[in-house]
Design an enzyme around this catalytic site. Structure first.
Site, mmCIF file in Angstrom:
data_model
loop_
_atom_site.group_PDB
_atom_site.id
_atom_site.type_symbol
_atom_site.label_atom_id
_atom_site.label_comp_id
_atom_site.label_asym_id
_atom_site.label_seq_id
_atom_site.Cartn_x
_atom_site.Cartn_y
_atom_site.Cartn_z
ATOM 1 N N HIS A 52 0.784 -1.090 0.244
ATOM 2 C CA HIS A 52 -0.105 0.274 0.127
ATOM 3 C C HIS A 52 1.159 1.034 -0.223
ATOM 4 O O HIS A 52 2.247 1.290 0.443
ATOM 5 C CB HIS A 52 -1.172 -0.038 1.358
ATOM 6 C CG HIS A 52 -1.882 -1.058 1.197
ATOM 7 N ND1 HIS A 52 -2.093 -2.092 2.230
ATOM 8 C CD2 HIS A 52 -2.600 -1.344 0.554
ATOM 9 C CE1 HIS A 52 -3.118 -2.877 1.387
ATOM 10 N NE2 HIS A 52 -3.249 -2.643 0.130
ATOM 11 N N ASP A 55 2.741 1.585 3.465
ATOM 12 C CA ASP A 55 3.462 0.588 3.490
ATOM 13 C C ASP A 55 5.062 1.576 2.890
ATOM 14 O O ASP A 55 5.840 0.764 3.842
ATOM 15 C CB ASP A 55 3.151 -0.635 2.610
ATOM 16 C CG ASP A 55 2.008 -1.463 2.903
ATOM 17 O OD1 ASP A 55 1.542 -1.310 4.842
ATOM 18 O OD2 ASP A 55 1.490 -2.264 2.520
HETATM 19 C C1 XUL Z 1 -8.647 -6.290 1.031
HETATM 20 C C2 XUL Z 1 -7.432 -6.278 0.215
HETATM 21 C C3 XUL Z 1 -6.216 -5.777 -0.158
HETATM 22 C C4 XUL Z 1 -6.109 -5.603 -1.792
HETATM 23 C C5 XUL Z 1 -4.920 -4.613 -1.265
HETATM 24 O O1 XUL Z 1 -9.986 -7.160 1.635
HETATM 25 O O2 XUL Z 1 -7.649 -8.059 -0.599
HETATM 26 O O3 XUL Z 1 -5.622 -5.678 0.999
HETATM 27 O O4 XUL Z 1 -5.653 -6.986 -1.920
HETATM 28 O O5 XUL Z 1 -5.809 -3.275 -0.987
#
Ligand code: XUL
Ligand code: MN
Length: 349
Positions: A52, A55
């Site tokens: 993310h 992160d």
């Molecule tokens: C949420 C999910 C997230 C996405 C990335 O359920 O899977 O971790 O993969 O934002």
């Protein structure tokens, strides 16, 4: 054993080694520093990391653009020194007090502006980490009660936001990761069909793809391997998040194959049949350790998921295609069912 058609490399995100907190209780494991997670990754059989935006650059809402870029470049050096690639960076748009009522679809224009600006920063981080793939999970784009938002307007607002992203960076590729619920009651882009259709609504459908996550398909009442197949038929399956899910509960992110081995087999099988990874697609393991797991065994869910993937890949490439075709021709699906079970369980056939 016959050679596999697919070309597999695996990734996970820092959130996949977590502390075990849940809405009903505190964390039960101590945090592992990101640098250590990156160091651990290769040894577990993975080559890539997913991020993310915050992160990669923590607390980025409080930092200047120059500072964010400097930290992103530092992160790139860390990844290079460990031989780890970044698969994607995804904007975390569900945490800020500004996005309580949604990000791109909030009723508040200031919130929508924040969401777009934050996404542009995420795109810049993507570039600094030398990946052109951005995953967008539309966490809060939906409703808790139907009357609170207009579904037509919501859809068009998301389309407009995607167009703004595609215009901002001509090399950007966007992978929409749908999920039907959680945190919202009802997400507007809830299935892979919605995600693909949304891409076609933008000004650059050729740069719009998607990511199928096992648990998200199951939460929508669908078969993940069918969702993968539908996306493959559109040439839009640009990544997957493998995990498992015991029916219509909260998003469990269990180890791949933990609940339903046959489901898992069919996911590997459809990826393998269509040579997944040949265009550089990654296999992500979006899995979570059980809260009961001790600190010293906090990465078993990752290595177990990978072990099962490789085992099921062996089952996919040794599946008797000739017999399969004969049984389909004879419309003897009971026998095909028996053969499949025998094959998966190692029973004499
Ligand atoms: C949420 C999910 C997230 C996405 C990335 O359920 O899977 O971790 O993969 O934002
Ligand atoms: Mn995911």
């Amino acid at each position: 054993m016959p050679k596999s058609k697919g070309k597999y490399r695996f990734s996970f995100g820092p959130w996949n080694i977590d502390e075990g907190g849940d809405p009903f209780g505190p964390t039960v494991r101590t945090p592992i520093a990101l640098a250590k997670k990156i160091k651990t990754l290769k040894g577990l059989g993975f080559d890539g990391i997913q991020f993310h935006d915050d992160d990669a650059v923590p607390d980025l809402d409080d930092k200047s653009h120059a500072q964010i870029m400097a930290e992103a470049k530092k992160m790139k050096k860390i990844l290079d020194s460990e031989g780890v690639k970044c698969e994607f960076v995804a904007p975390r748009l569900w945490f800020s007090p500004k996005t309580i009522d949604g990000a791109y679809t909030s009723h508040d224009p200031a919130a929508r502006k924040y969401a777009i600006e934050r996404t542009k920063i995420c795109i810049d981080i993507n570039n600094a980490l030398e990946t052109s793939h951005m995953v967008v999970w539309l966490a809060r784009e939906g409703t808790y009660i139907r009357e609170s938002k207009n579904p037509v307007e919501q859809t068009l607002l998301i389309r407009d936001a995607l167009n703004a992203m595609l215009d901002y960076d001509k090399n950007l590729k966007i992978l929409v990761e749908p999920k039907p619920n959680e945190p919202v009651d009802s997400a507007i882009i809830s299935t892979i069909g919605h995600a693909i259709a949304l891409g076609y609504m933008t000004n650059h459908p050729e740069r719009m793809g998607c990511l199928v996550e096992t648990a998200h398909s199951i939460l929508a009442g669908l078969d993940p391997s069918d969702d993968m197949g539908f996306a493959l038929a559109h040439g839009k399956l640009w990544s997957v998040h493998l995990n498992d899910q015991g029916g219509l509960k909260f998003d469990q992110d269990k180890s791949f194959g933990s609940y339903n081995l046959r489901h898992a087999f069919n996911q590997v099988r459809v990826l393998e049949e269509y040579g997944f990874g040949r265009n550089g697609e990654w296999v992500g393991m979006d899995v979570k350790a059980m809260r009961t797991q001790k600190q010293t065994a906090n990465t078993k869910h990752l290595s177990n998921s990978l072990e099962r993937f490789h085992f099921l890949l062996g089952k996919a490439v040794t599946f008797n295609k000739k017999l399969e075709a004969e049984l389909i021709k004879a419309r003897d699906y009971e026998e095909l069912d028996r053969y499949t079970i025998c094959h998966l369980m190692g029973m004499k056939y």
